[in-house]
Design a protein around this motif. Structure first.
Motif, PDB file in Angstrom:
ATOM      1  N   ARG A  42       0.864  -1.185   0.044  1.00 55.07           N
ATOM      2  CA  ARG A  42       0.000   0.055   0.158  1.00 55.07           C
ATOM      3  C   ARG A  42       1.016   1.175   0.008  1.00 55.07           C
ATOM      4  N   LEU A  43       2.208   1.169   0.606  1.00 53.55           N
ATOM      5  CA  LEU A  43       3.048   2.435   0.578  1.00 53.55           C
ATOM      6  C   LEU A  43       4.215   1.975  -0.292  1.00 53.55           C
ATOM      7  N   GLY A  44       4.458   2.961  -1.218  1.00 55.38           N
ATOM      8  CA  GLY A  44       5.643   2.624  -2.106  1.00 55.38           C
ATOM      9  C   GLY A  44       6.537   3.877  -1.648  1.00 55.38           C
ATOM     10  N   LEU A  45       7.811   3.454  -2.243  1.00 54.97           N
ATOM     11  CA  LEU A  45       8.851   4.582  -1.869  1.00 54.97           C
ATOM     12  C   LEU A  45       9.199   5.094  -3.421  1.00 54.97           C
ATOM     13  N   GLY A  46       9.236   6.449  -3.432  1.00 52.75           N
ATOM     14  CA  GLY A  46       9.646   7.134  -4.593  1.00 52.75           C
ATOM     15  C   GLY A  46      10.941   7.567  -4.185  1.00 52.75           C
ATOM     16  N   LEU A  47      11.980   7.295  -5.120  1.00 52.40           N
ATOM     17  CA  LEU A  47      13.282   7.453  -4.955  1.00 52.40           C
ATOM     18  C   LEU A  47      14.061   8.690  -5.798  1.00 52.40           C
ATOM     19  N   ALA A  48      13.390   9.807  -5.773  1.00 52.82           N
ATOM     20  CA  ALA A  48      13.819  10.987  -6.515  1.00 52.82           C
ATOM     21  C   ALA A  48      14.848  11.589  -5.428  1.00 52.82           C
ATOM     22  N   LEU A  55       1.180   6.513 -12.663  1.00 51.60           N
ATOM     23  CA  LEU A  55       1.518   7.445 -11.521  1.00 51.60           C
ATOM     24  C   LEU A  55       1.176   8.914 -11.546  1.00 51.60           C
ATOM     25  N   LEU A  56       0.255   9.152 -10.853  1.00 52.69           N
ATOM     26  CA  LEU A  56      -0.169  10.513 -10.767  1.00 52.69           C
ATOM     27  C   LEU A  56       0.573  11.193  -9.598  1.00 52.69           C
ATOM     28  N   ALA A  57       1.157  12.454  -9.969  1.00 52.04           N
ATOM     29  CA  ALA A  57       1.853  13.266  -8.816  1.00 52.04           C
ATOM     30  C   ALA A  57       1.135  14.283  -8.570  1.00 52.04           C
ATOM     31  N   GLY A  58       0.461  14.458  -7.193  1.00 47.33           N
ATOM     32  CA  GLY A  58       0.242  15.863  -6.787  1.00 47.33           C
ATOM     33  C   GLY A  58      -1.192  16.209  -7.275  1.00 47.33           C
ATOM     34  N   ARG A  59      -1.831  15.263  -7.887  1.00 53.08           N
ATOM     35  CA  ARG A  59      -3.280  15.712  -8.430  1.00 53.08           C
ATOM     36  C   ARG A  59      -4.370  14.758  -7.889  1.00 53.08           C
ATOM     37  N   TYR A  60      -3.869  14.205  -6.596  1.00 53.55           N
ATOM     38  CA  TYR A  60      -5.196  13.446  -5.763  1.00 53.55           C
ATOM     39  C   TYR A  60      -4.696  13.247  -4.521  1.00 53.55           C
ATOM     40  N   ASN A  61      -5.051  14.384  -3.767  1.00 56.66           N
ATOM     41  CA  ASN A  61      -4.611  14.414  -2.329  1.00 56.66           C
ATOM     42  C   ASN A  61      -5.445  15.598  -1.596  1.00 56.66           C
ATOM     43  N   ALA A  84       1.053   9.726  -5.990  1.00 56.26           N
ATOM     44  CA  ALA A  84       2.496  10.580  -5.392  1.00 56.26           C
ATOM     45  C   ALA A  84       2.128  11.909  -5.039  1.00 56.26           C
ATOM     46  N   GLY A  85       2.999  12.476  -4.381  1.00 55.89           N
ATOM     47  CA  GLY A  85       2.771  13.962  -4.182  1.00 55.89           C
ATOM     48  C   GLY A  85       1.820  14.258  -3.002  1.00 55.89           C
ATOM     49  N   VAL A  86       1.516  13.573  -2.228  1.00 58.47           N
ATOM     50  CA  VAL A  86       0.302  13.324  -1.300  1.00 58.47           C
ATOM     51  C   VAL A  86       0.573  14.411   0.100  1.00 58.47           C
ATOM     52  N   TYR A  87       1.928  14.550   0.155  1.00 56.70           N
ATOM     53  CA  TYR A  87       2.200  15.597   1.251  1.00 56.70           C
ATOM     54  C   TYR A  87       2.356  16.868   0.594  1.00 56.70           C
ATOM     55  N   GLN A  88       2.075  17.088  -0.628  1.00 55.13           N
ATOM     56  CA  GLN A  88       2.212  18.343  -1.154  1.00 55.13           C
ATOM     57  C   GLN A  88       3.309  19.194  -0.921  1.00 55.13           C
ATOM     58  N   SER A  89       4.571  18.267  -0.811  1.00 55.83           N
ATOM     59  CA  SER A  89       6.114  19.084  -0.805  1.00 55.83           C
ATOM     60  C   SER A  89       6.289  19.311   0.848  1.00 55.83           C
ATOM     61  N   PRO A 149     -11.066   3.380  -5.256  1.00 55.62           N
ATOM     62  CA  PRO A 149     -11.039   2.066  -5.906  1.00 55.62           C
ATOM     63  C   PRO A 149     -10.150   1.871  -6.872  1.00 55.62           C
ATOM     64  N   ALA A 150      -9.784   2.989  -7.442  1.00 57.41           N
ATOM     65  CA  ALA A 150      -8.725   2.881  -8.550  1.00 57.41           C
ATOM     66  C   ALA A 150      -7.478   2.830  -8.045  1.00 57.41           C
ATOM     67  N   VAL A 151      -7.135   3.726  -6.976  1.00 59.41           N
ATOM     68  CA  VAL A 151      -5.825   3.811  -6.225  1.00 59.41           C
ATOM     69  C   VAL A 151      -5.332   2.503  -5.464  1.00 59.41           C
ATOM     70  N   ALA A 152      -4.066   2.066  -5.918  1.00 63.42           N
ATOM     71  CA  ALA A 152      -3.587   0.578  -5.554  1.00 63.42           C
ATOM     72  C   ALA A 152      -2.843   1.139  -4.189  1.00 63.42           C
ATOM     73  N   SER A 153      -1.740   2.279  -4.514  1.00 61.30           N
ATOM     74  CA  SER A 153      -0.765   2.419  -3.583  1.00 61.30           C
ATOM     75  C   SER A 153      -0.562   3.963  -3.649  1.00 61.30           C
ATOM     76  N   VAL A 154       0.095   4.383  -2.508  1.00 55.89           N
ATOM     77  CA  VAL A 154       0.643   5.826  -2.512  1.00 55.89           C
ATOM     78  C   VAL A 154       2.082   5.769  -2.330  1.00 55.89           C
ATOM     79  N   VAL A 155       2.626   6.646  -3.325  1.00 51.52           N
ATOM     80  CA  VAL A 155       4.165   6.552  -3.282  1.00 51.52           C
ATOM     81  C   VAL A 155       4.513   7.909  -2.749  1.00 51.52           C
ATOM     82  N   VAL A 156       5.464   7.684  -1.817  1.00 48.98           N
ATOM     83  CA  VAL A 156       6.173   8.930  -0.772  1.00 48.98           C
ATOM     84  C   VAL A 156       7.673   8.937  -0.921  1.00 48.98           C
TER      85      VAL A 156
END
Length: 330
Positions: free
Chosen positions: A18-24, A196-202, A226-231, A282-289
């Protein structure tokens, strides 16, 4: 719901945490990260049950992929899902440089290339940097940079990889939901498997709900949010904090303050609400932080594992902070 729960990644046959790791960040996003710290960050993620890892050639101009591969080399290959991206080649004199990377390797830079041959070369070079025999998910990175090439040749190359069983899934890595929706509609059948949708569903931006997320749910396309913390805006809304706002707009600051009040009433840390919210769709499988330290990884795991009392999401909606149409976690 726990960070280490494994769920299907849509129709791909892959299973992700459920939690993924973004590696930027381990590639040096905004500030340098040592090899030792990068390795410790990935090791902590593994120990805490994270089994989805997302990198890209452009992250530190190859540095993130190299560090990711080194950290995962000793892990059972079938026990995790690894994503990287195509659309930029890293080469001497590459002109598409970005000032966000701290201390990148000297003499090289990215060059946009969404051609069929460019994608083949990108994947070959990513595998070399990763030191691995395969990538599970390949994202077309920032397709808005050259939409025609991305939806045409780049997608065709990835679809050929998928048809031959070289990769498990074709995906998009996007910052703009309408771009992804257009791509899904215009790509040749059967189309991408994931987004992978960054910053547009949070909690602060639900624009992905307008068109993209319903379309993904209809087509069985899995979303990684992704981008759920809004930087970091939810954690520290002060002007000049790491979120990048020199002056936080008054309306946005008021929304954040109202959200923090509801969170305080229910004993829910704002970042726990932030990391959980997208998983209600239902479409969201994982959150990437993202994370640049073991402590940040552990913090995100704790936030996702934090219990959210009954009535919390109803209170958020009653305060006008989420649209009624937004699905919320059970």
């Amino acid at each position: 719901m726990r960070a280490d729960d494994l769920v299907p990644l849509g129709r791909t046959g892959l299973r992700v945490s459920r939690l993924g790791l973004g590696l930027a960040s381990v590639g040096g996003l905004f500030e340098p990260v040592s090899e030792e710290r990068a390795a410790a960050t990935l090791d902590t993620a593994w120990e805490l049950g994270v089994r989805l890892y997302d990198t890209a050639p452009v992250y530190g101009y190859g540095r993130s992929e190299t560090r990711t591969g080194a950290a995962l080399a000793a892990r059972p290959r079938d026990a995790y899902v690894l994503c990287t991206k195509v659309g930029r080649l890293i080469e001497p004199g590459g002109p598409d440089t970005q000032p966000i990377w701290a201390d990148p390797p000297a003499g090289v830079g990215p060059r946009l290339d969404y051609s069929y041959g460019g994608v083949l070369r990108s994947v070959e070079e990513s595998l070399e940097r990763l030191g691995l025999d395969r990538v599970d998910v390949l994202h077309v990175h920032d397709p808005d940079e050259d939409f025609g090439g991305a939806v045409g040749e780049a997608y065709r190359a990835l679809a050929d990889f998928r048809a031959r069983g070289v990769i498990g899934a074709v995906s998009l890595g996007v910052n703009h939901a309408p771009v992804a929706a257009r791509f899904l509609r215009e790509a040749a059948a059967p189309g991408p498997d994931c987004v992978l949708l960054a910053g547009r569903y949070n909690l602060l931006d639900q624009s992905g709900l307008d068109e993209l997320l319903p379309l993904c749910a209809e087509r069985g396309v899995a979303v990684m949010a992704a981008g759920v913390y809004q930087s970091g805006l939810l954690a520290d809304p002060r002007p000049g904090a790491p979120h990048g706002y020199r002056s936080v707009p008054a309306e946005l600051a008021a929304r954040i303050e109202a959200l923090r009040r509801v969170c305080a009433d229910f004993g829910v840390p704002p970042l726990a609400a932030a990391v959980r919210f997208p998983l209600g769709h239902p479409a969201v499988a994982s959150v990437v932080v993202g994370a640049r330290s073991p402590e940040e990884v552990a913090g995100s795991v704790a936030f996702l594992n934090h219990p959210v009392p009954g009535g919390f999401w109803a209170a958020v909606k009653a305060a006008g902070l989420l649209p009624e149409a937004a699905p919320t976690p059970a």
